[in-house]
Design an enzyme around this catalytic site. Structure first.
Site, PDB file in Angstrom:
ATOM      1  N   ASP A 159       0.036  -0.854  -0.064  1.00 19.52           N
ATOM      2  CA  ASP A 159      -0.041  -0.118  -0.192  1.00 19.52           C
ATOM      3  C   ASP A 159       0.670   0.983   0.224  1.00 19.52           C
ATOM      4  OD1 ASP A 159       0.869  -0.339   2.641  1.00 19.52           O
ATOM      5  OD2 ASP A 159      -0.777   0.333   3.480  1.00 19.52           O
ATOM      6  N   GLU A 200      15.777  15.289  -2.061  1.00 23.10           N
ATOM      7  CA  GLU A 200      16.071  15.082  -3.231  1.00 23.10           C
ATOM      8  C   GLU A 200      16.680  16.564  -3.821  1.00 23.10           C
ATOM      9  OE1 GLU A 200      13.677  15.759  -0.907  1.00 23.10           O
ATOM     10  OE2 GLU A 200      11.833  14.841  -1.131  1.00 23.10           O
ATOM     11  N   MET A 234      11.683  26.871  -3.360  1.00 18.49           N
ATOM     12  CA  MET A 234      12.296  26.734  -4.844  1.00 18.49           C
ATOM     13  C   MET A 234      14.592  27.256  -4.425  1.00 18.49           C
ATOM     14  SD  MET A 234      12.648  30.677  -6.550  1.00 18.49           S
ATOM     15  CE  MET A 234      14.247  30.361  -7.147  1.00 18.49           C
TER      16      MET A 234
END
Length: 283
Positions: A159, A200, A234
């Site tokens: 899941d 990231e 940003m």
């Protein structure tokens, strides 16, 4: 306002934006991690009553249920024990009737040998051996029932991505668009992520250098590194009249303005596209 990684609680790899004044976004859970900016938190749970404490209490208070095989084996062993007890109990009267009495010590020794206590004692060892075997395949078994059920599994549905992954989104591919070369795209992706300290951002820098971007960032003393914040959405670099930006498209367009004047729409969109081309993520 900040981004919080709740993968340890929810399994979701994408950070969640937390800001005051909302019902859901203004609450955080102990054990999660702030990945950008800072938060001022007021603790409302008493010691020993936090979310993690309740989870630990549920795990510690759980009663393990026997597996179907364990139940069947227990019934078999109980039946054999009763049969052997009856056989041993009637042995001495028959021996006396036959004129060959048997001592009590021999009867007790025979009973000990016949009762299948060894098989019952091996149940735990068998369960531990099964858990150890699945662990070699990077599978964590919490009970013997799970080990038995794993042998009958044909299809596995998960899941959440964090169940089988790192729990962090990582850049998997950098694709140039708008006529940009591969090297220009790699440099733009790396430069625009220098101020992004989130998983990231670090993964973009690592992937860009792995794919051929220069190992040095080439920042000059007058370069302006724009760090990533939850409010600005940003990050980027301004240097020698050039700008490398990564983040939300509207934030990039606003950051591309010069002397308060927004650039033409086509130029802004091209700049936004060149800055990061396209990212494909893997979690």
């Amino acid at each position: 306002m900040a981004y919080v990684n709740e993968a340890a609680i929810t399994g979701e790899s994408a950070p969640v934006l937390k800001e005051p004044g909302t019902d859901i976004r203004s609450s955080v859970t102990g054990g999660t991690q702030v990945v950008s900016d800072t938060l001022r938190i007021q603790i409302s749970a008493d010691p020993g009553e936090t979310f993690l404490d309740r989870m630990i209490a549920l795990v510690e208070g759980a009663v393990r249920q026997k597996t179907p095989n364990e139940i069947a084996l227990s019934i078999l062993l109980s039946g054999l024990t009763i049969v052997f007890l009856l056989a041993v109990a009637t042995l001495e009267p028959f021996a006396i009737y036959a004129g060959t009495p048997v001592s009590t010590v021999i009867v007790i020794a025979l009973l000990v040998c016949l009762i299948p206590t060894t098989i019952g004692g091996l149940l735990s060892a068998i369960g531990i051996a099964g858990m150890d075997r699945v662990t070699r395949f990077n599978v964590l078994a919490m009970s013997g029932r799970a080990v038995e059920a794993a042998g009958d599994v044909d299809v596995l549905l998960l899941d959440k991505t964090g169940t089988i992954t790192f729990g962090n989104r990582l850049a998997a591919e950098i694709v140039p668009v708008g006529g940009a070369t591969k090297l220009d795209c790699l440099i733009a992706a790396r430069q625009s992520s220098l101020g992004d300290d989130t998983p990231e951002g670090r993964s973009i820098q690592a992937l860009a250098e792995q794919l051929g971007a220069p190992s040095t960032n080439g920042l000059t003393p007058d370069a302006e590194v724009i760090p990533f914040h939850a409010e600005t959405r940003m990050s980027g670099v301004r240097q020698d009249g050039h700008g490398y930006f990564k983040g939300a498209s509207d934030a990039i367009i606003a950051a591309s303005a010069v002397d308060g004047q927004r650039p033409p729409s086509s130029t802004a969109k091209s700049s936004a596209s060149r800055a990061l081309a396209a990212h494909r993520w893997r979690c």
